[in-house]
Design an enzyme around this catalytic site. Structure first.
Site, PDB file in Angstrom:
ATOM      1  N   GLY A 166     -28.590  12.266   7.660  1.00 52.93           N
ATOM      2  CA  GLY A 166     -29.116  10.973   7.196  1.00 52.93           C
ATOM      3  C   GLY A 166     -29.793  10.250   8.539  1.00 52.93           C
ATOM      4  O   GLY A 166     -29.623  11.034   9.560  1.00 52.93           O
ATOM      5  N   ILE A 168     -28.148   8.188  10.533  1.00 52.06           N
ATOM      6  CA  ILE A 168     -27.128   8.389  11.742  1.00 52.06           C
ATOM      7  C   ILE A 168     -27.076   9.857  12.367  1.00 52.06           C
ATOM      8  O   ILE A 168     -27.497   9.822  13.729  1.00 52.06           O
ATOM      9  CB  ILE A 168     -25.894   7.946  11.401  1.00 52.06           C
ATOM     10  CG1 ILE A 168     -25.757   6.346  10.652  1.00 52.06           C
ATOM     11  CG2 ILE A 168     -24.673   7.996  12.605  1.00 52.06           C
ATOM     12  CD1 ILE A 168     -24.595   6.056  10.069  1.00 52.06           C
ATOM     13  N   ARG A 250     -16.264   8.609   7.526  1.00 51.61           N
ATOM     14  CA  ARG A 250     -15.008   7.999   6.695  1.00 51.61           C
ATOM     15  C   ARG A 250     -13.808   8.680   6.720  1.00 51.61           C
ATOM     16  O   ARG A 250     -13.873   9.739   7.067  1.00 51.61           O
ATOM     17  CB  ARG A 250     -15.581   7.926   5.303  1.00 51.61           C
ATOM     18  CG  ARG A 250     -16.474   6.893   4.833  1.00 51.61           C
ATOM     19  CD  ARG A 250     -15.776   5.546   4.679  1.00 51.61           C
ATOM     20  NE  ARG A 250     -16.766   4.276   4.502  1.00 51.61           N
ATOM     21  CZ  ARG A 250     -17.474   3.577   5.304  1.00 51.61           C
ATOM     22  NH1 ARG A 250     -17.476   4.125   6.473  1.00 51.61           N
ATOM     23  NH2 ARG A 250     -18.209   2.646   4.725  1.00 51.61           N
ATOM     24  N   GLU A 279      -6.763   4.166   6.610  1.00 45.09           N
ATOM     25  CA  GLU A 279      -6.974   3.047   7.579  1.00 45.09           C
ATOM     26  C   GLU A 279      -6.266   1.690   6.939  1.00 45.09           C
ATOM     27  O   GLU A 279      -6.314   1.496   5.887  1.00 45.09           O
ATOM     28  CB  GLU A 279      -8.452   2.781   7.658  1.00 45.09           C
ATOM     29  CG  GLU A 279      -9.091   2.379   8.736  1.00 45.09           C
ATOM     30  CD  GLU A 279     -10.525   2.551   8.801  1.00 45.09           C
ATOM     31  OE1 GLU A 279     -11.025   3.685   8.577  1.00 45.09           O
ATOM     32  OE2 GLU A 279     -11.331   1.490   9.065  1.00 45.09           O
ATOM     33  N   HIS A 297     -12.610   1.511  14.033  1.00 42.19           N
ATOM     34  CA  HIS A 297     -13.688   1.340  13.038  1.00 42.19           C
ATOM     35  C   HIS A 297     -14.765   0.393  13.635  1.00 42.19           C
ATOM     36  O   HIS A 297     -15.262  -0.549  13.053  1.00 42.19           O
ATOM     37  CB  HIS A 297     -13.224   0.822  11.828  1.00 42.19           C
ATOM     38  CG  HIS A 297     -14.324   1.278  10.625  1.00 42.19           C
ATOM     39  ND1 HIS A 297     -13.871   1.693   9.268  1.00 42.19           N
ATOM     40  CD2 HIS A 297     -15.783   1.558  10.727  1.00 42.19           C
ATOM     41  CE1 HIS A 297     -14.913   2.052   8.567  1.00 42.19           C
ATOM     42  NE2 HIS A 297     -16.031   1.981   9.417  1.00 42.19           N
ATOM     43  N   ILE A 298     -15.121   0.854  15.007  1.00 39.99           N
ATOM     44  CA  ILE A 298     -16.087  -0.282  15.620  1.00 39.99           C
ATOM     45  C   ILE A 298     -17.332   0.402  15.926  1.00 39.99           C
ATOM     46  O   ILE A 298     -18.162  -0.208  16.764  1.00 39.99           O
ATOM     47  CB  ILE A 298     -15.562  -0.756  16.748  1.00 39.99           C
ATOM     48  CG1 ILE A 298     -14.842   0.253  17.869  1.00 39.99           C
ATOM     49  CG2 ILE A 298     -14.326  -1.933  16.441  1.00 39.99           C
ATOM     50  CD1 ILE A 298     -14.613  -0.199  19.287  1.00 39.99           C
TER      51      ILE A 298
END
Ligand code: DGY
Length: 333
Positions: A166, A168, A250, A279, A297-298
């Site tokens: 996709g 990214i 994820r 998480e 998760h940054i």
């Protein structure tokens, strides 16, 4: 006089979203949660609000908010849209939303470059052993130049394998393929022409081909039943012992216990992890490993990206209220 639309935003996001919604004359309320609320916390909150006569027309949720039928029911029948402040929307039960006629939206494309840059940063951190070396210096262990310490690995000539082509995945292919001349392999359920024509990426018929051939494997797939634990004991064993795995997608795409085991045994060489299976908890032993780089998760944490996400999330609500198809509409089959 018609009542103004009411919107509940679960946790704080950039001010621009509040401004856009308030400028439209909507009433916006911000949740007081400092840490992610549980599904039960939110249901309790909405029920209490309904009891006092407050119903929301929209809720603006974060990727940590678990939205299911019970939660949607607790908000009330006035609810028109769940605007998720994220690209991923695996936290929302789409079937439950569809049954209740509630629109679901996300923030697509808002931060592809940030995530791609974070991916590249993690790759460099691992190949140069940057974080390990930093810890070593800070611990006062550096006693003078030593040609034999912290020997890293080259990127040049290495092959990158992208799972999920996709926005990214496409940017990662661009940065590494064009910027560093790395051969790029990719797998997706759909072929991506841009990736092939512009960045010379080679399509693989199966993910297994990537596991076997790539030196760096980067995950950019959504979390779906078909991608859950896509990386597991079996697939890790297919990878090269020198391979590096990056997960900015994820957490549950990777079986984290199997990953820790593979990293300990040297089945693969290293991993860069931004998202976790449970998480914010980490699998036992993960934080003790030197061959991992861990971030909270940054990957999309940049002012530009956060603001763009805020604008998209607010605009999605405005569009639904004003009868337009929102840009971030999630098609529910
Ligand atoms: C998203 O929006 O899905 C990302 O995980 C945020 O970093």
């Amino acid at each position: 006089m018609t009542k103004p639309k009411k919107i509940f935003v679960t946790r704080n996001i950039p001010e621009i979203a509040f401004k856009m919604l308030k400028d439209k004359g909507y009433e916006v309320e911000l949740g007081k949660y400092k840490v992610p609320p549980t599904n039960k916390d939110l249901i309790k909150f909405f029920k209490a609000r309904v009891k006092k006569g407050t119903q929301y027309d929209a809720i603006l949720t974060l990727l940590t908010d678990q939205v299911d039928g019970a939660l949607l029911d607790s908000v009330g029948s006035q609810l028109q849209i769940v605007s998720n402040y994220a690209v991923g929307y695996n936290n929302i039960n789409l079937g439950d939303a569809k049954k209740r006629g509630v629109e679901v939206t996300n923030t697509p494309g808002a931060f592809s470059d940030c995530i791609a840059e974070h991916t590249v940063a993690m790759i460099f951190a691992l190949t140069t052993r940057l974080v390990e070396a930093d810890r070593y210096v800070r611990a006062g262990k550096y006693k003078g130049w030593d040609p034999m310490i912290f020997i890293g690995s080259d990127l040049c000539g290495k092959t990158v394998g992208i799972l999920g082509a996709g926005h990214i995945g496409e940017r990662v292919a661009k940065h590494l393929g064009k910027g560093f001349d790395m051969p790029v392999l990719y797998y997706d359920v759909k072929r991506n022409e841009t990736l092939e024509k512009e960045y010379g990426a080679i399509f693989c018929e199966t993910p297994e081909e990537i596991y076997k051939k790539a030196d760096i494997i980067s995950l950019h797939v959504p979390l779906l039943p078909s991608t859950h634990h896509m990386i597991n004991e079996k697939t890790l064993k297919m990878m090269k012992s020198t391979a590096i795995l990056i997960n900015t997608a994820r957490g549950p795409v990777v079986d984290e216990v199997a990953l820790v085991d593979a990293l300990k045994k040297g089945t693969i060489a290293g991993a860069g992890i931004d998202v976790y299976e449970f998480e914010p908890k980490l699998a036992k032993g993960l934080a003790k490993l030197d061959n991992v780089v861990l971030t909270p998760h940054i990957a999309s944490a940049r002012t530009s990206a956060r603001d763009e996400m805020a604008v998209l999330a607010a605009q999605n609500i405005i569009d639904v209220f004003e009868g337009r198809v929102p840009k971030g509409k999630v098609e529910i089959k």
